[in-house]
Scaffold this motif. Structure first.
Motif, PDB file in Angstrom:
ATOM      1  N   PHE A  84       0.820  -1.221   0.000  1.00 18.17           N
ATOM      2  CA  PHE A  84       0.000   0.000   0.000  1.00 18.17           C
ATOM      3  C   PHE A  84       0.852   1.268   0.000  1.00 18.17           C
ATOM      4  O   PHE A  84       0.322   2.376   0.000  1.00 18.17           O
ATOM      5  CB  PHE A  84      -0.917   0.036   1.224  1.00 18.17           C
ATOM      6  N   LYS A  85       2.178   1.100   0.073  1.00 20.06           N
ATOM      7  CA  LYS A  85       3.113   2.226   0.188  1.00 20.06           C
ATOM      8  C   LYS A  85       2.824   3.061   1.440  1.00 20.06           C
ATOM      9  O   LYS A  85       2.816   4.291   1.415  1.00 20.06           O
ATOM     10  CB  LYS A  85       3.093   3.079  -1.068  1.00 20.06           C
ATOM     11  N   MET A  86       2.583   2.348   2.543  1.00 19.12           N
ATOM     12  CA  MET A  86       2.373   2.982   3.845  1.00 19.12           C
ATOM     13  C   MET A  86       3.696   3.015   4.599  1.00 19.12           C
ATOM     14  O   MET A  86       4.476   2.076   4.518  1.00 19.12           O
ATOM     15  CB  MET A  86       1.361   2.193   4.667  1.00 19.12           C
ATOM     16  N   ASN A  87       3.910   4.083   5.352  1.00 17.57           N
ATOM     17  CA  ASN A  87       5.141   4.215   6.129  1.00 17.57           C
ATOM     18  C   ASN A  87       4.906   3.666   7.538  1.00 17.57           C
ATOM     19  O   ASN A  87       4.622   4.412   8.470  1.00 17.57           O
ATOM     20  CB  ASN A  87       5.576   5.680   6.180  1.00 17.57           C
ATOM     21  N   ILE A  88       5.012   2.346   7.679  1.00 19.66           N
ATOM     22  CA  ILE A  88       4.852   1.688   8.975  1.00 19.66           C
ATOM     23  C   ILE A  88       6.148   0.947   9.278  1.00 19.66           C
ATOM     24  O   ILE A  88       6.549   0.053   8.532  1.00 19.66           O
ATOM     25  CB  ILE A  88       3.669   0.700   8.966  1.00 19.66           C
ATOM     26  N   SER A  89       6.813   1.354  10.358  1.00 21.46           N
ATOM     27  CA  SER A  89       8.016   0.648  10.805  1.00 21.46           C
ATOM     28  C   SER A  89       7.584  -0.534  11.655  1.00 21.46           C
ATOM     29  O   SER A  89       6.727  -0.383  12.528  1.00 21.46           O
ATOM     30  CB  SER A  89       8.902   1.569  11.652  1.00 21.46           C
ATOM     31  N   THR A  90       8.171  -1.680  11.412  1.00 21.91           N
ATOM     32  CA  THR A  90       7.819  -2.868  12.196  1.00 21.91           C
ATOM     33  C   THR A  90       9.006  -3.291  13.055  1.00 21.91           C
ATOM     34  O   THR A  90      10.152  -3.204  12.627  1.00 21.91           O
ATOM     35  CB  THR A  90       7.395  -4.040  11.288  1.00 21.91           C
ATOM     36  N   ILE A  91       8.689  -3.743  14.259  1.00 24.66           N
ATOM     37  CA  ILE A  91       9.717  -4.205  15.185  1.00 24.66           C
ATOM     38  C   ILE A  91       9.250  -5.518  15.796  1.00 24.66           C
ATOM     39  O   ILE A  91       8.171  -5.574  16.401  1.00 24.66           O
ATOM     40  CB  ILE A  91       9.982  -3.169  16.293  1.00 24.66           C
ATOM     41  N   LYS A  92      10.060  -6.558  15.620  1.00 31.99           N
ATOM     42  CA  LYS A  92       9.772  -7.840  16.261  1.00 31.99           C
ATOM     43  C   LYS A  92      10.419  -7.800  17.642  1.00 31.99           C
ATOM     44  O   LYS A  92      11.635  -7.767  17.770  1.00 31.99           O
ATOM     45  CB  LYS A  92      10.328  -9.017  15.460  1.00 31.99           C
ATOM     46  N   SER A  93       9.578  -7.745  18.660  1.00 26.31           N
ATOM     47  CA  SER A  93      10.084  -7.641  20.027  1.00 26.31           C
ATOM     48  C   SER A  93       8.992  -7.982  21.015  1.00 26.31           C
ATOM     49  O   SER A  93       7.804  -7.780  20.740  1.00 26.31           O
ATOM     50  CB  SER A  93      10.566  -6.203  20.298  1.00 26.31           C
ATOM     51  N   ASP A  94       9.415  -8.446  22.165  1.00 27.30           N
ATOM     52  CA  ASP A  94       8.506  -8.532  23.304  1.00 27.30           C
ATOM     53  C   ASP A  94       8.116  -7.091  23.642  1.00 27.30           C
ATOM     54  O   ASP A  94       8.981  -6.206  23.738  1.00 27.30           O
ATOM     55  CB  ASP A  94       9.235  -9.189  24.481  1.00 27.30           C
ATOM     56  N   VAL A  95       6.833  -6.847  23.788  1.00 28.78           N
ATOM     57  CA  VAL A  95       6.343  -5.488  24.022  1.00 28.78           C
ATOM     58  C   VAL A  95       6.962  -4.883  25.281  1.00 28.78           C
ATOM     59  O   VAL A  95       7.384  -3.725  25.284  1.00 28.78           O
ATOM     60  CB  VAL A  95       4.804  -5.464  24.085  1.00 28.78           C
ATOM     61  N   TYR A  96       7.030  -5.642  26.352  1.00 28.52           N
ATOM     62  CA  TYR A  96       7.577  -5.105  27.608  1.00 28.52           C
ATOM     63  C   TYR A  96       9.048  -4.718  27.437  1.00 28.52           C
ATOM     64  O   TYR A  96       9.481  -3.676  27.942  1.00 28.52           O
ATOM     65  CB  TYR A  96       7.415  -6.105  28.744  1.00 28.52           C
ATOM     66  N   LYS A  97       9.823  -5.534  26.735  1.00 31.73           N
ATOM     67  CA  LYS A  97      11.232  -5.193  26.493  1.00 31.73           C
ATOM     68  C   LYS A  97      11.338  -3.942  25.633  1.00 31.73           C
ATOM     69  O   LYS A  97      12.181  -3.073  25.880  1.00 31.73           O
ATOM     70  CB  LYS A  97      11.959  -6.363  25.828  1.00 31.73           C
ATOM     71  N   TYR A  98      10.485  -3.849  24.635  1.00 31.66           N
ATOM     72  CA  TYR A  98      10.492  -2.658  23.785  1.00 31.66           C
ATOM     73  C   TYR A  98      10.211  -1.408  24.628  1.00 31.66           C
ATOM     74  O   TYR A  98      10.902  -0.398  24.500  1.00 31.66           O
ATOM     75  CB  TYR A  98       9.451  -2.789  22.656  1.00 31.66           C
ATOM     76  N   LEU A  99       9.201  -1.473  25.487  1.00 26.99           N
ATOM     77  CA  LEU A  99       8.834  -0.327  26.307  1.00 26.99           C
ATOM     78  C   LEU A  99       9.941   0.053  27.292  1.00 26.99           C
ATOM     79  O   LEU A  99      10.057   1.217  27.679  1.00 26.99           O
ATOM     80  CB  LEU A  99       7.526  -0.602  27.059  1.00 26.99           C
TER      81      LEU A  99
END
Length: 179
Positions: free
Chosen positions: A89-104
């Protein structure tokens, strides 16, 4: 699932059946964005989508003009699907594979809107850890909004920074504010 409004309004997105997800219903998503529409200019904000699953919420923000979206999920299949769909769709969405708590715990970014759709069977403690980490680590901008989606059987009113809830069928959105 379909995109409700914006540039890609009406576009259907079909996720692989093997993904461990429960996408936000179209009815609930439409109601949520009606609330947000009155508070934000979507092209001026940064959005964080936690437990992103199929990317349903991220696509809706992107379709409405948000071009600073980060989607986080621990399941590789979800991240791969979001990346591929956003690219098509040519959307600017960055993706991150991570445990949410670790990311936060480790992110240095801050956001205007944070949407989290964790598994409905989470304990109150697991739900509570989300706003706790967000507010402790100053991930939500001043006047920002954290939205936690959960089952009608879960009560989050006693969590710090809780503001209000809206129910749509079996779905509830609890809002937390950084004021």
């Amino acid at each position: 699932m379909r995109i409700i409004s914006g540039e890609f309004k009406g576009r259907k997105i079909t996720a692989p059946k093997k993904l461990p997800v429960r996408p936000t219903t179209d009815m609930a998503k439409e109601a949520l964005f009606n609330i947000l529409n009155n508070q934000y200019y979507f092209d001026d904000i940064m959005v964080l989508d936690l437990f992103a699953g199929t990317g349903n919420i991220s696509y809706e923000f992107a379709s409405r003009g948000t071009d600073k979206i980060t989607a986080v999920d621990s399941y590789y299949g979800c991240i791969k699907f979001i990346s591929e769909t956003a690219s098509s769709f040519k959307m600017n969405i960055s993706t991150i594979k991570s445990d949410v708590y670790k990311y936060l715990q480790h992110t240095k970014q801050d956001f205007d809107i944070i949407f989290a759709d964790p598994p409905y069977d989470f304990t109150i403690e697991s739900f509570g850890k989300i706003p706790e980490l967000i507010f402790e680590n100053k991930i939500l901008k001043e006047n920002g909004l954290l939205i936690l989606e959960h089952s009608k059987h879960t009560n989050l009113t006693d969590l710090k920074h809780y503001s209000y809830s809206k129910s749509y069928g079996g779905n509830v959105f609890s809002f937390f504010e950084n004021t």
